[in-house]
Design a protein around this motif. Structure first.
Motif, PDB file in Angstrom:
ATOM      1  N   MET A   1       0.950  -1.060  -0.090  1.00  0.00           N
ATOM      2  CA  MET A   1       0.125  -0.052  -0.046  1.00  0.00           C
ATOM      3  C   MET A   1       0.829   1.297  -0.178  1.00  0.00           C
ATOM      4  O   MET A   1       1.785   1.544   0.774  1.00  0.00           O
ATOM      5  CB  MET A   1      -0.817  -0.045   1.098  1.00  0.00           C
ATOM      6  CG  MET A   1      -1.840   1.058   1.249  1.00  0.00           C
ATOM      7  SD  MET A   1      -1.383   2.533   2.306  1.00  0.00           S
ATOM      8  CE  MET A   1      -1.848   1.803   3.987  1.00  0.00           C
ATOM      9  N   LYS A   2       0.660   2.112  -0.930  1.00  0.00           N
ATOM     10  CA  LYS A   2       1.449   3.367  -0.842  1.00  0.00           C
ATOM     11  C   LYS A   2       0.265   4.587  -0.462  1.00  0.00           C
ATOM     12  O   LYS A   2      -0.493   4.449  -0.726  1.00  0.00           O
ATOM     13  CB  LYS A   2       1.738   3.722  -2.493  1.00  0.00           C
ATOM     14  CG  LYS A   2       2.775   2.819  -3.209  1.00  0.00           C
ATOM     15  CD  LYS A   2       3.002   3.389  -4.586  1.00  0.00           C
ATOM     16  CE  LYS A   2       2.077   3.605  -5.436  1.00  0.00           C
ATOM     17  NZ  LYS A   2       1.229   2.217  -5.899  1.00  0.00           N
ATOM     18  N   ILE A   3       0.997   5.332   0.149  1.00  0.00           N
ATOM     19  CA  ILE A   3       0.483   6.800   0.669  1.00  0.00           C
ATOM     20  C   ILE A   3       1.058   7.742  -0.336  1.00  0.00           C
ATOM     21  O   ILE A   3       2.346   8.139  -0.270  1.00  0.00           O
ATOM     22  CB  ILE A   3       0.439   7.007   2.060  1.00  0.00           C
ATOM     23  CG1 ILE A   3       0.093   6.001   2.849  1.00  0.00           C
ATOM     24  CG2 ILE A   3       0.098   8.314   2.430  1.00  0.00           C
ATOM     25  CD1 ILE A   3       0.465   5.993   4.521  1.00  0.00           C
ATOM     26  N   ILE A   4       0.233   8.306  -1.051  1.00  0.00           N
ATOM     27  CA  ILE A   4       0.627   9.676  -2.166  1.00  0.00           C
ATOM     28  C   ILE A   4       0.006  10.853  -1.515  1.00  0.00           C
ATOM     29  O   ILE A   4      -1.264  10.887  -1.624  1.00  0.00           O
ATOM     30  CB  ILE A   4       0.431   9.211  -3.512  1.00  0.00           C
ATOM     31  CG1 ILE A   4       0.765   7.925  -3.892  1.00  0.00           C
ATOM     32  CG2 ILE A   4       0.932  10.190  -4.422  1.00  0.00           C
ATOM     33  CD1 ILE A   4       0.266   7.248  -5.155  1.00  0.00           C
ATOM     34  N   CYS A   5       0.812  11.765  -1.122  1.00  0.00           N
ATOM     35  CA  CYS A   5       0.395  13.234  -0.881  1.00  0.00           C
ATOM     36  C   CYS A   5       0.452  14.239  -1.845  1.00  0.00           C
ATOM     37  O   CYS A   5       1.397  14.097  -2.496  1.00  0.00           O
ATOM     38  CB  CYS A   5       1.010  13.158   0.434  1.00  0.00           C
ATOM     39  SG  CYS A   5       0.747  11.954   1.838  1.00  0.00           S
ATOM     40  N   ILE A   6      -0.336  15.069  -1.828  1.00  0.00           N
ATOM     41  CA  ILE A   6      -0.518  16.239  -2.490  1.00  0.00           C
ATOM     42  C   ILE A   6      -0.186  17.556  -1.566  1.00  0.00           C
ATOM     43  O   ILE A   6      -1.179  17.582  -0.711  1.00  0.00           O
ATOM     44  CB  ILE A   6      -1.754  16.426  -3.530  1.00  0.00           C
ATOM     45  CG1 ILE A   6      -2.200  15.155  -4.447  1.00  0.00           C
ATOM     46  CG2 ILE A   6      -1.739  17.630  -4.076  1.00  0.00           C
ATOM     47  CD1 ILE A   6      -1.081  15.028  -5.309  1.00  0.00           C
ATOM     48  N   ALA A  34       4.381   4.964   8.125  1.00  0.00           N
ATOM     49  CA  ALA A  34       3.575   5.916   8.728  1.00  0.00           C
ATOM     50  C   ALA A  34       2.156   5.841   9.211  1.00  0.00           C
ATOM     51  O   ALA A  34       1.824   7.013  10.169  1.00  0.00           O
ATOM     52  CB  ALA A  34       3.954   7.101   7.608  1.00  0.00           C
ATOM     53  N   VAL A  35       1.329   4.971   8.936  1.00  0.00           N
ATOM     54  CA  VAL A  35       0.189   4.777   9.597  1.00  0.00           C
ATOM     55  C   VAL A  35       0.078   4.532  10.661  1.00  0.00           C
ATOM     56  O   VAL A  35       0.630   3.568  11.566  1.00  0.00           O
ATOM     57  CB  VAL A  35      -0.532   3.681   8.758  1.00  0.00           C
ATOM     58  CG1 VAL A  35      -2.061   3.435   9.004  1.00  0.00           C
ATOM     59  CG2 VAL A  35      -0.575   3.912   6.841  1.00  0.00           C
ATOM     60  N   LYS A 106       8.029  14.592   6.901  1.00  0.00           N
ATOM     61  CA  LYS A 106       6.603  13.823   6.616  1.00  0.00           C
ATOM     62  C   LYS A 106       6.279  12.462   6.568  1.00  0.00           C
ATOM     63  O   LYS A 106       5.190  12.231   6.725  1.00  0.00           O
ATOM     64  CB  LYS A 106       6.381  14.474   4.994  1.00  0.00           C
ATOM     65  CG  LYS A 106       6.287  15.966   4.988  1.00  0.00           C
ATOM     66  CD  LYS A 106       4.856  16.213   5.045  1.00  0.00           C
ATOM     67  CE  LYS A 106       4.465  17.865   4.611  1.00  0.00           C
ATOM     68  NZ  LYS A 106       3.058  18.230   5.075  1.00  0.00           N
ATOM     69  N   ALA A 107       7.310  11.916   6.676  1.00  0.00           N
ATOM     70  CA  ALA A 107       7.108  10.427   6.394  1.00  0.00           C
ATOM     71  C   ALA A 107       7.478   9.650   7.708  1.00  0.00           C
ATOM     72  O   ALA A 107       7.554   8.318   7.607  1.00  0.00           O
ATOM     73  CB  ALA A 107       7.910  10.040   5.092  1.00  0.00           C
ATOM     74  N   PHE A 108       7.812  10.208   8.632  1.00  0.00           N
ATOM     75  CA  PHE A 108       7.954   9.546  10.045  1.00  0.00           C
ATOM     76  C   PHE A 108       7.119   8.490  10.543  1.00  0.00           C
ATOM     77  O   PHE A 108       5.725   8.626  10.166  1.00  0.00           O
ATOM     78  CB  PHE A 108       8.514  10.616  11.181  1.00  0.00           C
ATOM     79  CG  PHE A 108       7.522  11.456  11.525  1.00  0.00           C
ATOM     80  CD1 PHE A 108       6.544  11.130  12.727  1.00  0.00           C
ATOM     81  CD2 PHE A 108       7.424  12.785  10.961  1.00  0.00           C
ATOM     82  CE1 PHE A 108       5.804  12.084  13.083  1.00  0.00           C
ATOM     83  CE2 PHE A 108       6.428  13.607  11.230  1.00  0.00           C
ATOM     84  CZ  PHE A 108       5.738  13.317  12.540  1.00  0.00           C
TER      85      PHE A 108
END
Length: 203
Positions: A1-6, A34-35, A106-108
């Motif tokens: 699962m990827k988390i893609i952020c804008i 990160a979840v 941002k990704a910790f």
């Protein structure tokens, strides 16, 4: 699962951080680590003294897609949700000043809150959805998807030029104004319209 952020998808948020308005969507990624696990509190990391909340509408991808045409993008998701992109602002500013990537800020671990999801068919239009974040019962961020610089289908089409989207991937679509530091003891609640999507404690 990827988390893609804008990033920088709401004009007022761009202004409050004195950022330049982008000519195309700003993309960054978070790993699955990160979840924040469900029902767990969010612990402020030791490496930051200025972790900000950024509430965002989420999109859950429901099938594999690559080079998706914008007019077909609606077929690639069936639900929208709400989450928080926690950002170590002090660390981010330091990295930005050196021209370095933002990942540490941002990704910790546990920097992504993923709340509940609602069927998109329950909304008359996804371009007019109200959402908000409450801290200790007070609304601190309020937005509407009509204020997005890039709408959901545009975002999906754009991202898919660079990354194959897979079932279960989550897109964070950007945050409105009102970002601010969290502190020990805060209770954060996220709402889409009148639906509570998450509730977490900060420690």
């Amino acid at each position: 699962m990827k988390i893609i952020c804008i990033g920088r998808n709401y004009t007022d948020h761009i202004s409050e951080l004195n950022n330049e308005r982008p000519s195309e969507p700003v993309i960054f990624l978070k790993p699955d680590t990160a979840v924040l696990p469900k029902k767990n509190p969010f612990y402020i990391p030791e490496f930051s003294n200025d972790v900000h909340h950024e509430v965002e509408i989420l999109v859950k991808i429901c099938k594999v897609g690559r080079y998706i045409n914008e007019k077909f993008a609606h077929k690639y998701y069936e639900e929208i949700g709400l989450g928080i992109d926690f950002t170590a602002r002090d660390l981010q500013n330091e990295l930005k000043s050196k021209g370095l990537p933002w990942e540490k800020a941002k990704a910790f671990d546990h920097s992504a809150i993923i709340g509940s999801f609602l069927p998109k068919k329950s909304f008359e239009s996804l371009e007019n959805v109200n959402f908000e974040l409450r801290s200790n019962g007070t609304v601190v961020q309020a937005g509407n998807t009509s204020l997005m610089l890039w709408k959901i289908d545009e975002i999906i089409a754009y991202i898919s030029q660079f990354f194959t989207l897979k079932k279960g991937d989550i897109i964070f679509t950007g945050t409105p104004k009102g970002v601010a530091a969290v502190k020990d003891g805060d209770v954060l609640e996220g709402y889409i319209e009148n639906n509570q999507m998450f509730k977490i404690q900060v420690k």
